[in-house]
Design a protein around this motif. Structure first.
Motif, PDB file in Angstrom:
ATOM      1  N   TYR A  27       0.793  -1.145  -0.021  1.00  0.00           N
ATOM      2  CA  TYR A  27       0.036  -0.056  -0.076  1.00  0.00           C
ATOM      3  C   TYR A  27       0.881   1.471  -0.112  1.00  0.00           C
ATOM      4  N   ALA A  28       1.978   1.359   0.943  1.00  0.00           N
ATOM      5  CA  ALA A  28       2.864   2.439   0.732  1.00  0.00           C
ATOM      6  C   ALA A  28       3.353   2.848  -0.669  1.00  0.00           C
ATOM      7  N   LEU A  29       3.248   1.903  -1.719  1.00  0.00           N
ATOM      8  CA  LEU A  29       3.785   2.161  -2.860  1.00  0.00           C
ATOM      9  C   LEU A  29       2.968   2.388  -4.175  1.00  0.00           C
ATOM     10  N   LEU A  30       1.828   2.354  -3.915  1.00  0.00           N
ATOM     11  CA  LEU A  30       0.715   2.392  -4.914  1.00  0.00           C
ATOM     12  C   LEU A  30       0.685   3.664  -5.477  1.00  0.00           C
ATOM     13  N   GLY A  31       0.829   4.679  -4.650  1.00  0.00           N
ATOM     14  CA  GLY A  31       0.900   6.218  -5.021  1.00  0.00           C
ATOM     15  C   GLY A  31       1.836   6.688  -5.944  1.00  0.00           C
ATOM     16  N   MET A  32       2.950   5.869  -6.328  1.00  0.00           N
ATOM     17  CA  MET A  32       4.085   6.004  -6.922  1.00  0.00           C
ATOM     18  C   MET A  32       4.352   5.278  -8.288  1.00  0.00           C
ATOM     19  N   ALA A  33       3.580   4.031  -8.225  1.00  0.00           N
ATOM     20  CA  ALA A  33       3.529   3.091  -9.425  1.00  0.00           C
ATOM     21  C   ALA A  33       3.231   3.778 -10.695  1.00  0.00           C
ATOM     22  N   SER A  34       3.866   3.396 -11.705  1.00  0.00           N
ATOM     23  CA  SER A  34       3.435   3.853 -13.097  1.00  0.00           C
ATOM     24  C   SER A  34       2.668   2.983 -13.798  1.00  0.00           C
ATOM     25  N   ASP A  35       2.369   1.834 -13.114  1.00  0.00           N
ATOM     26  CA  ASP A  35       1.072   0.891 -13.969  1.00  0.00           C
ATOM     27  C   ASP A  35       0.050   0.583 -13.101  1.00  0.00           C
ATOM     28  N   VAL A  36      -0.035   0.955 -11.839  1.00  0.00           N
ATOM     29  CA  VAL A  36      -1.265   0.679 -11.085  1.00  0.00           C
ATOM     30  C   VAL A  36      -1.416   1.808 -10.091  1.00  0.00           C
ATOM     31  N   THR A  37      -2.840   1.757 -10.014  1.00  0.00           N
ATOM     32  CA  THR A  37      -3.256   2.990  -9.025  1.00  0.00           C
ATOM     33  C   THR A  37      -4.212   2.409  -7.764  1.00  0.00           C
ATOM     34  N   THR A  38      -4.708   3.321  -7.094  1.00  0.00           N
ATOM     35  CA  THR A  38      -5.254   2.665  -5.957  1.00  0.00           C
ATOM     36  C   THR A  38      -6.676   2.345  -6.437  1.00  0.00           C
ATOM     37  N   ASP A  39      -7.085   2.929  -7.824  1.00  0.00           N
ATOM     38  CA  ASP A  39      -8.407   2.515  -8.337  1.00  0.00           C
ATOM     39  C   ASP A  39      -8.517   0.976  -8.801  1.00  0.00           C
ATOM     40  N   ASP A  40      -6.850   0.446  -9.198  1.00  0.00           N
ATOM     41  CA  ASP A  40      -6.698  -0.970  -9.692  1.00  0.00           C
ATOM     42  C   ASP A  40      -6.716  -1.705  -8.165  1.00  0.00           C
ATOM     43  N   ILE A  41      -6.027  -1.459  -7.258  1.00  0.00           N
ATOM     44  CA  ILE A  41      -5.914  -2.234  -6.003  1.00  0.00           C
ATOM     45  C   ILE A  41      -6.456  -1.295  -4.814  1.00  0.00           C
ATOM     46  N   VAL A  42      -7.308  -1.575  -4.492  1.00  0.00           N
ATOM     47  CA  VAL A  42      -7.911  -0.583  -3.571  1.00  0.00           C
ATOM     48  C   VAL A  42      -7.319  -0.999  -2.013  1.00  0.00           C
ATOM     49  N   PRO A  43      -6.615  -0.115  -1.136  1.00  0.00           N
ATOM     50  CA  PRO A  43      -6.293  -0.735  -0.015  1.00  0.00           C
ATOM     51  C   PRO A  43      -7.643  -1.181   1.097  1.00  0.00           C
ATOM     52  N   ASP A  44      -7.019  -2.196   1.459  1.00  0.00           N
ATOM     53  CA  ASP A  44      -8.121  -2.911   2.635  1.00  0.00           C
ATOM     54  C   ASP A  44      -7.434  -3.660   3.711  1.00  0.00           C
ATOM     55  N   TYR A  45      -7.338  -3.111   5.123  1.00  0.00           N
ATOM     56  CA  TYR A  45      -6.518  -3.504   5.985  1.00  0.00           C
ATOM     57  C   TYR A  45      -7.103  -4.488   6.578  1.00  0.00           C
ATOM     58  N   THR A  46      -8.644  -5.003   6.132  1.00  0.00           N
ATOM     59  CA  THR A  46      -9.090  -6.197   6.712  1.00  0.00           C
ATOM     60  C   THR A  46      -8.782  -7.645   6.205  1.00  0.00           C
ATOM     61  N   LYS A  47      -8.190  -7.166   4.928  1.00  0.00           N
ATOM     62  CA  LYS A  47      -7.842  -8.457   4.165  1.00  0.00           C
ATOM     63  C   LYS A  47      -6.566  -8.975   4.587  1.00  0.00           C
ATOM     64  N   PRO A  48      -6.452 -10.482   4.938  1.00  0.00           N
ATOM     65  CA  PRO A  48      -5.422 -11.235   5.189  1.00  0.00           C
ATOM     66  C   PRO A  48      -4.102 -10.903   4.194  1.00  0.00           C
ATOM     67  N   VAL A  49      -2.978 -10.794   4.928  1.00  0.00           N
ATOM     68  CA  VAL A  49      -1.690 -10.459   4.017  1.00  0.00           C
ATOM     69  C   VAL A  49      -1.490 -11.351   2.749  1.00  0.00           C
ATOM     70  N   GLN A  50      -1.646 -12.546   3.119  1.00  0.00           N
ATOM     71  CA  GLN A  50      -1.544 -13.836   1.796  1.00  0.00           C
ATOM     72  C   GLN A  50      -2.395 -13.487   0.869  1.00  0.00           C
ATOM     73  N   GLU A  51      -3.737 -13.344   1.151  1.00  0.00           N
ATOM     74  CA  GLU A  51      -4.858 -13.005   0.369  1.00  0.00           C
ATOM     75  C   GLU A  51      -4.602 -11.794  -0.649  1.00  0.00           C
ATOM     76  N   MET A  52      -4.023 -10.718   0.160  1.00  0.00           N
ATOM     77  CA  MET A  52      -3.680  -9.653  -0.605  1.00  0.00           C
ATOM     78  C   MET A  52      -2.941  -9.488  -1.731  1.00  0.00           C
ATOM     79  N   PHE A  53      -1.633 -10.324  -1.136  1.00  0.00           N
ATOM     80  CA  PHE A  53      -0.750 -10.738  -2.487  1.00  0.00           C
ATOM     81  C   PHE A  53      -0.929 -11.618  -3.349  1.00  0.00           C
ATOM     82  N   LEU A  54      -2.051 -12.437  -3.012  1.00  0.00           N
ATOM     83  CA  LEU A  54      -2.409 -13.392  -4.039  1.00  0.00           C
ATOM     84  C   LEU A  54      -3.316 -12.650  -5.135  1.00  0.00           C
TER      85      LEU A  54
END
Length: 552
Positions: free
Chosen positions: A279-306
């Motif tokens: 989540y700390a890198l989404l704001g700087m990525a050239s190919d992904v935005t927070t519209d593509d990957i929405v931060p969700d702190y309820t989601k388990p870490v492994q599920e988030m990276f899957l």
């Protein structure tokens, strides 16, 4: 990306928000011995001032700091309410305080309800805009006591037009204080990357002294010049950790790059919550935005990276994310292709250079072809098995082991590789990169002979740079030779009969191991004559055929 304001004035003054000036404030007499005679010299005394301009309407500064001990041992009052804060934040606020002027600050601990998951989800998406809208970003690096105080005084004097340019003419304590300064935990906190990149004006707070970022930049440039000189303190500069600054500064200058490359460049950065590694890198990525990957702190870490792997494979047709997977680090519930984000993987990712550094393109410009019918229990991808591991040497775990172990590797290569290809050995042990991660030019090889023999020239600049490049490449890796005579460096878990595969959409070769009806990822590998699309050209010539590879 909003362009950072780097206005620093010229010479001894600068800054737009924090206006600083170095000036002469009288003379002091210094006794020195010259040609056997004691003389008294008059030297200028430096004075430093740094003041913030008056706040305009609705402007503020943002504080960049590390939480440290999470115990909220101190209290402040915010809008009439008592708020518990950590000791490190308390120290930062006390040192930033002005006896005559109010400070308008944005501080995460005070402005985000850390216990409210919904608010955290929302605020994380705004972090880039919060820091880029701030008039300045203030980096709290801690106190300026002991050797760090001497270092701070050296930084100021070095940046003064009348100051000393030779770092070795400063007190030894000042040189050693650089080591302590770069060991402070702020440098490896994942959120600082975005905070530094987004800042319009960037300053550093050491104790009660505010320094412009440009002063540290100038110091680090001088360290790069001085670290290879013949001086007893040169090794201190060489190992002081200034690269932590230059890496951040390169991020700041470039502003943006693809998300997976950001993830790999920051693999060893730390986060209290592992989800922040993404989540700390989404704001700087050239190919992904927070519209593509929405931060969700309820989601388990492994599920988030899957979900990230799935998104990159299908929406961006890119499989670079799985090159950080490693069989030895995966647990019973995680597939081998899912990267570890808990800090267990100490191997430097092959494509972890900032923009400008050398980037491997083993799969050329191909796009990933992935079948997610059995995801996440299996990931089916298209690629080619191009070679097989046949012989390998021991693993290097410490820099002190590198020379004798590499000498043994050279002996193994001499016994198993065509003599005409032995010149590739010196390229393999640096993985085609120089000491700072750029493509190694042919002239860079001139340090190899003196490095491998341990000659009297081992402290020369060329040999030291070659040694640095070797250590960047080999630490934690094992040398191997393939059935077709290629040389490579891979993870220590490799075994004979492991396969070398090039997957479409994955820029580095992978070591795969057959297990029943599928394969597992042992890890990524550097393989000579495979790093720049050579296998893709041979596929066109039909020497290799692509196939579906089931990964678990």
């Amino acid at each position: 990306m909003r362009k950072a304001n780097n206005s620093t004035g010229s010479g001894d003054s600068g800054g737009n928000i924090w206006q600083w000036a170095l000036s002469e404030n009288g003379k002091q007499s210094v006794r020195k011995t010259m040609c056997g005679r004691e003389v008294i010299l008059e030297q200028p005394v430096m004075e430093y001032n740094c003041n913030r301009v008056e706040y305009a309407h609705r402007t503020y500064d943002a504080l960049s700091y590390t939480w440290g001990d999470l115990t909220r041992s101190n209290e402040i009052t915010v809008d009439g309410n008592v708020l518990g804060i950590t000791e490190n934040l308390h120290e930062a606020l006390l040192n930033l305080r002005s006896p005559t002027e109010a400070r308008d600050l944005w501080v995460d601990a005070a402005c985000i309800d850390q216990e409210n998951i919904q608010e955290r989800n929302h605020q994380v998406q705004m972090m880039k805009s919060i820091f880029s809208a701030a008039s300045s970003v203030i980096v709290w690096l801690g106190d300026a006591e002991g050797s760090v105080r001497a270092t701070m005084e050296m930084i100021l004097n070095y940046n003064w037009s009348k100051g000393k340019r030779d770092l070795f003419k400063y007190p030894q304590q000042a040189i050693r204080g650089i080591v302590e300064l770069f060991r402070r935990p702020w440098w490896k906190r994942i959120w600082i990357v975005q905070e530094v990149v987004a800042a319009q004006e960037l300053v550093v707070l050491l104790g009660r002294t505010v320094l412009p970022w440009i002063m540290l930049e100038r110091l680090c440039r001088e360290i790069q010049v001085s670290e290879f000189l013949s001086h007893p303190l040169a090794p201190v500069l060489h190992s002081c950790g200034y690269q932590k600054f230059t890496t951040l500064n390169n991020f700041r200058r470039n502003g943006t790059m693809p998300l997976v490359r950001f993830l790999q460049c920051t693999q060893d950065y730390q986060a209290t919550d592992s989800r922040d590694k993404l989540y700390a890198l989404l704001g700087m990525a050239s190919d992904v935005t927070t519209d593509d990957i929405v931060p969700d702190y309820t989601k388990p870490v492994q599920e988030m990276f899957l979900d990230l792997v799935k998104f990159m494979a299908t929406n961006r047709r890119n499989l670079d994310i799985i090159s950080s997977g490693r069989l030895s680090l995966s647990n019973h519930t995680a597939p081998s292709w899912l990267p570890d984000w808990q800090g267990l993987n100490t191997l430097r990712p092959l494509n972890s250079e900032e923009p400008g550094g050398h980037f491997y393109r083993a799969s050329s410009h191909t796009e990933a072809v992935a079948d997610l019918a059995e995801f996440p229990s299996a990931l089916t991808v298209k690629g080619a098995v191009v070679d097989t591991v046949e012989v390998f040497g021991s693993t290097i775990t410490l820099a002190s082991e590198s020379r004798p172990t590499i000498q043994s590797w050279q002996d193994i290569a001499a016994e198993n590789v065509n003599r005409a290809n032995m010149w590739l050995f010196r390229r393999t042990i640096v993985m085609d990169k120089d000491h700072i991660g750029n493509l190694a030019m042919p002239s860079f090889d001139q340090g190899f002979t003196d490095f491998i023999t341990g000659s009297d020239k081992k402290h020369s600049k060329f040999v030291q740079q070659f040694s640095d490049a070797v250590n960047r490449a080999v630490i934690g890796r094992r040398f191997f030779i393939t059935k077709n005579g290629r040389m490579g460096l891979g993870p220590p878990e490799i075994e004979p009969k492991d396969k070398i595969a090039i997957l479409l959409g994955c820029h580095v070769p992978l070591i795969l191991r057959e297990v029943d009806d599928h394969m597992v990822i042992v890890g990524e590998a550097y393989v000579s004559n495979l790093m720049n699309g050579e296998a893709m050209a041979e596929m066109v010539e039909r020497r290799y055929g692509t196939r579906n590879i089931i990964l678990k």
